[in-house]
Design a protein around this motif. Structure first.
Motif, PDB file in Angstrom:
ATOM      1  N   ALA A 184       0.860  -1.182   0.000  1.00  0.00           N
ATOM      2  CA  ALA A 184       0.000   0.000   0.000  1.00  0.00           C
ATOM      3  C   ALA A 184       0.894   1.228   0.000  1.00  0.00           C
ATOM      4  O   ALA A 184       1.923   1.268   0.686  1.00  0.00           O
ATOM      5  CB  ALA A 184      -0.895   0.002   1.244  1.00  0.00           C
ATOM      6  N   ALA A 185       0.518   2.233  -0.782  1.00  0.00           N
ATOM      7  CA  ALA A 185       1.359   3.427  -0.952  1.00  0.00           C
ATOM      8  C   ALA A 185       0.563   4.664  -0.550  1.00  0.00           C
ATOM      9  O   ALA A 185      -0.341   5.099  -1.266  1.00  0.00           O
ATOM     10  CB  ALA A 185       1.825   3.538  -2.403  1.00  0.00           C
ATOM     11  N   VAL A 260       4.354   6.475   3.157  1.00  0.00           N
ATOM     12  CA  VAL A 260       4.311   5.316   4.047  1.00  0.00           C
ATOM     13  C   VAL A 260       3.937   4.107   3.214  1.00  0.00           C
ATOM     14  O   VAL A 260       2.969   4.157   2.443  1.00  0.00           O
ATOM     15  CB  VAL A 260       3.279   5.507   5.183  1.00  0.00           C
ATOM     16  CG1 VAL A 260       3.207   4.254   6.062  1.00  0.00           C
ATOM     17  CG2 VAL A 260       3.630   6.720   6.023  1.00  0.00           C
ATOM     18  N   ARG A 261       4.707   3.030   3.348  1.00  0.00           N
ATOM     19  CA  ARG A 261       4.438   1.794   2.604  1.00  0.00           C
ATOM     20  C   ARG A 261       4.216   0.659   3.604  1.00  0.00           C
ATOM     21  O   ARG A 261       5.050   0.454   4.501  1.00  0.00           O
ATOM     22  CB  ARG A 261       5.611   1.451   1.671  1.00  0.00           C
ATOM     23  CG  ARG A 261       6.010   2.586   0.719  1.00  0.00           C
ATOM     24  CD  ARG A 261       4.879   2.944  -0.230  1.00  0.00           C
ATOM     25  NE  ARG A 261       5.171   4.109  -1.032  1.00  0.00           N
ATOM     26  CZ  ARG A 261       5.552   4.064  -2.307  1.00  0.00           C
ATOM     27  NH1 ARG A 261       5.716   2.895  -2.916  1.00  0.00           N
ATOM     28  NH2 ARG A 261       5.757   5.175  -2.979  1.00  0.00           N
ATOM     29  N   PRO A 299      -3.957   0.495  -2.533  1.00  0.00           N
ATOM     30  CA  PRO A 299      -3.979  -0.521  -1.478  1.00  0.00           C
ATOM     31  C   PRO A 299      -2.903  -1.575  -1.714  1.00  0.00           C
ATOM     32  O   PRO A 299      -2.218  -1.579  -2.744  1.00  0.00           O
ATOM     33  CB  PRO A 299      -5.383  -1.120  -1.614  1.00  0.00           C
ATOM     34  CG  PRO A 299      -5.724  -0.938  -3.063  1.00  0.00           C
ATOM     35  CD  PRO A 299      -5.071   0.347  -3.487  1.00  0.00           C
ATOM     36  N   VAL A 300      -2.758  -2.485  -0.758  1.00  0.00           N
ATOM     37  CA  VAL A 300      -1.855  -3.616  -0.939  1.00  0.00           C
ATOM     38  C   VAL A 300      -2.328  -4.435  -2.140  1.00  0.00           C
ATOM     39  O   VAL A 300      -3.523  -4.691  -2.304  1.00  0.00           O
ATOM     40  CB  VAL A 300      -1.843  -4.513   0.313  1.00  0.00           C
ATOM     41  CG1 VAL A 300      -0.917  -5.709   0.107  1.00  0.00           C
ATOM     42  CG2 VAL A 300      -1.417  -3.710   1.536  1.00  0.00           C
ATOM     43  N   MET A 301      -1.397  -4.810  -3.006  1.00  0.00           N
ATOM     44  CA  MET A 301      -1.744  -5.661  -4.140  1.00  0.00           C
ATOM     45  C   MET A 301      -1.584  -7.119  -3.715  1.00  0.00           C
ATOM     46  O   MET A 301      -0.486  -7.544  -3.337  1.00  0.00           O
ATOM     47  CB  MET A 301      -0.864  -5.375  -5.347  1.00  0.00           C
ATOM     48  CG  MET A 301      -1.364  -6.057  -6.617  1.00  0.00           C
ATOM     49  SD  MET A 301      -0.221  -5.884  -7.998  1.00  0.00           S
ATOM     50  CE  MET A 301       1.075  -7.014  -7.489  1.00  0.00           C
ATOM     51  N   VAL A 302      -2.683  -7.860  -3.783  1.00  0.00           N
ATOM     52  CA  VAL A 302      -2.714  -9.236  -3.273  1.00  0.00           C
ATOM     53  C   VAL A 302      -3.022 -10.207  -4.407  1.00  0.00           C
ATOM     54  O   VAL A 302      -4.078 -10.120  -5.052  1.00  0.00           O
ATOM     55  CB  VAL A 302      -3.763  -9.380  -2.155  1.00  0.00           C
ATOM     56  CG1 VAL A 302      -3.773 -10.811  -1.618  1.00  0.00           C
ATOM     57  CG2 VAL A 302      -3.483  -8.388  -1.024  1.00  0.00           C
ATOM     58  N   GLY A 330       7.150  -1.026  -3.334  1.00  0.00           N
ATOM     59  CA  GLY A 330       6.559  -0.092  -4.283  1.00  0.00           C
ATOM     60  C   GLY A 330       5.067  -0.338  -4.397  1.00  0.00           C
ATOM     61  O   GLY A 330       4.565  -1.411  -4.047  1.00  0.00           O
ATOM     62  N   GLY A 331       4.337   0.656  -4.900  1.00  0.00           N
ATOM     63  CA  GLY A 331       2.890   0.535  -5.074  1.00  0.00           C
ATOM     64  C   GLY A 331       2.542   0.168  -6.509  1.00  0.00           C
ATOM     65  O   GLY A 331       3.321   0.387  -7.426  1.00  0.00           O
TER      66      GLY A 331
END
Length: 388
Positions: A184-185, A260-261, A299-302, A330-331
């Motif tokens: 998440a970025a 913030v990551r 968002p977090v890539m899942v 990275g986002g």
């Protein structure tokens, strides 16, 4: 055969498309020329539908298989460039000052076009392939816009796949991981207000520069003292400015900014809460005030577990193997599409090149046959005709 012969034969043509796109980069949603180029190629290929104007300049092509089937697989590439001055010295360097394809989206677009041409020629699958060319990945959230405009429902997409080139990974090799993959970025801005004055009389001021420096250092304790060491978090302050440019003036205002990551929703919540507490309490200790503005980005890539398995199987057929990929802080806005449909995102090796987002980066055209073959393999394997 690992790389399909037809796609290997097409490599010079696809590389030509890629270099044309590299010469004419466009930013964010302003991929007007790129989108028109993509739409023209898809029309030439004989796609059943070519739809433009999604997320302003995005393009979608629909290719129906020659076998009956009701499922639809989406394949997505990004089209936008970066505001970086190119320093590659290549013949096909950017002709737009201060803008370049420093992340390889020209290669992603060209490879998906190559796969689309092959799939439109052969149609050896049951169901429908939807090729998606997205603008504004580099900070614009074009993937979210496409989702919000109803792309998944409009084209009946059941599962979706994406790909990114990866410098340092051998050319044409693949890497992937299930679950959380890209972070998440988020972005933040902190305004510190105090009392300015003459630099020779600091005792008469509340020095915002000093306060802001303490905040910068204290923010690093979020990672070292607030978050479980087994979790991942990055807190980076990347900008620091004041409302004074004079050497003898203590400023009234100091501004901090950064990113913030995180890879976990609870850690993301904790980071935002602690940033606010640290900024406000640190400022208060010096008699100043601080205000945090925290903006949640991608968002977090899942990666879905099952679809990651399909991606690995396709990669193994193309290159003979698929390495485990590292977590990436990275986002990536493909996350918005994976939030809506099961799917997976894979890395294809760009070889020993400059890293992405570097002025000397250039997509490696030698990766084209493998990348195109993977697109085709994932489409045909996921839409394989039923055995008679």
């Amino acid at each position: 055969m690992p790389v399909r012969n037809r796609l290997a034969e097409m490599q010079p043509e696809i590389a030509g498309w890629r270099r044309h796109l590299h010469e004419h980069p466009e930013l964010l949603f302003d991929t007007v020329r790129t989108g028109a180029f993509v739409a023209a190629r898809l029309t030439d290929f004989g796609c059943d539908e070519v739809v433009t104007g999604l997320a302003r300049t995005g393009v979608v092509g629909v290719i129906r298989g020659r076998h009956p089937g009701g499922r639809t697989v989406g394949l997505r590439a990004d089209m936008d460039a970066l505001p970086i001055a190119e320093a590659t010295g290549v013949v096909h360097a950017s002709k737009t000052p201060g803008v370049m394809h420093a992340c390889g989206h020209d290669g992603h677009t060209a490879m998906l076009l190559g796969a689309a041409k092959y799939l439109a020629e052969t149609r050896n699958f049951a169901g429908t392939v939807v090729v998606i060319f997205q603008p504004a990945e580099e900070g614009g959230g074009g993937g979210k816009v496409m989702v919000d405009e109803g792309m998944m429902e409009r084209f009946g997409i059941d599962e979706i796949y994406g790909m990114h080139n990866w410098p340092g990974l051998p050319t044409g090799q693949f890497a992937i991981r299930p679950g959380a993959f890209f972070a998440a970025a988020d972005q933040f801005r902190i305004e510190v207000r105090g009392k300015g004055g003459h630099a020779a009389k600091p005792h008469e001021t509340i020095d915002t520069t000093v306060v802001a420096c303490h905040i910068v250092l204290a923010l690093q304790t979020i990672a070292s003292r607030n978050v479980d060491p087994t979790e991942q978090i990055v807190v980076s302050v990347t900008t620091f400015e004041t409302d004074s440019r004079a050497h003898n003036v203590i400023p009234n205002l100091a501004k901090l900014g950064g990113t913030v990551r995180t890879l976990d929703p609870e850690v993301r919540d904790l980071a935002e809460r602690r940033m606010r507490e640290i900024a406000e309490a640190t400022a208060q200790a010096f008699g100043a005030t601080a205000e945090l503005t925290y903006s949640r980005g991608y968002p977090v890539m899942v990666n879905s577990e099952v679809e990651t398995g399909h991606a690995i199987a396709a990669a193994e057929k193309v290159s003979g193997g698929c390495a485990p990929a590292p977590l990436v802080m990275g986002g990536e806005d493909f996350a918005f599409m994976l939030n809506e449909r099961p799917g997976a995102y894979i890395l294809v090796g760009n070889g020993d090149t400059a890293m992405v987002h570097h002025p000397k980066y250039d997509f490696n055209d030698d990766a084209i046959p493998a990348g195109c073959s993977w697109w085709v393999e994932i489409a045909e394997s996921r839409l394989a005709p039923a055995a008679s």
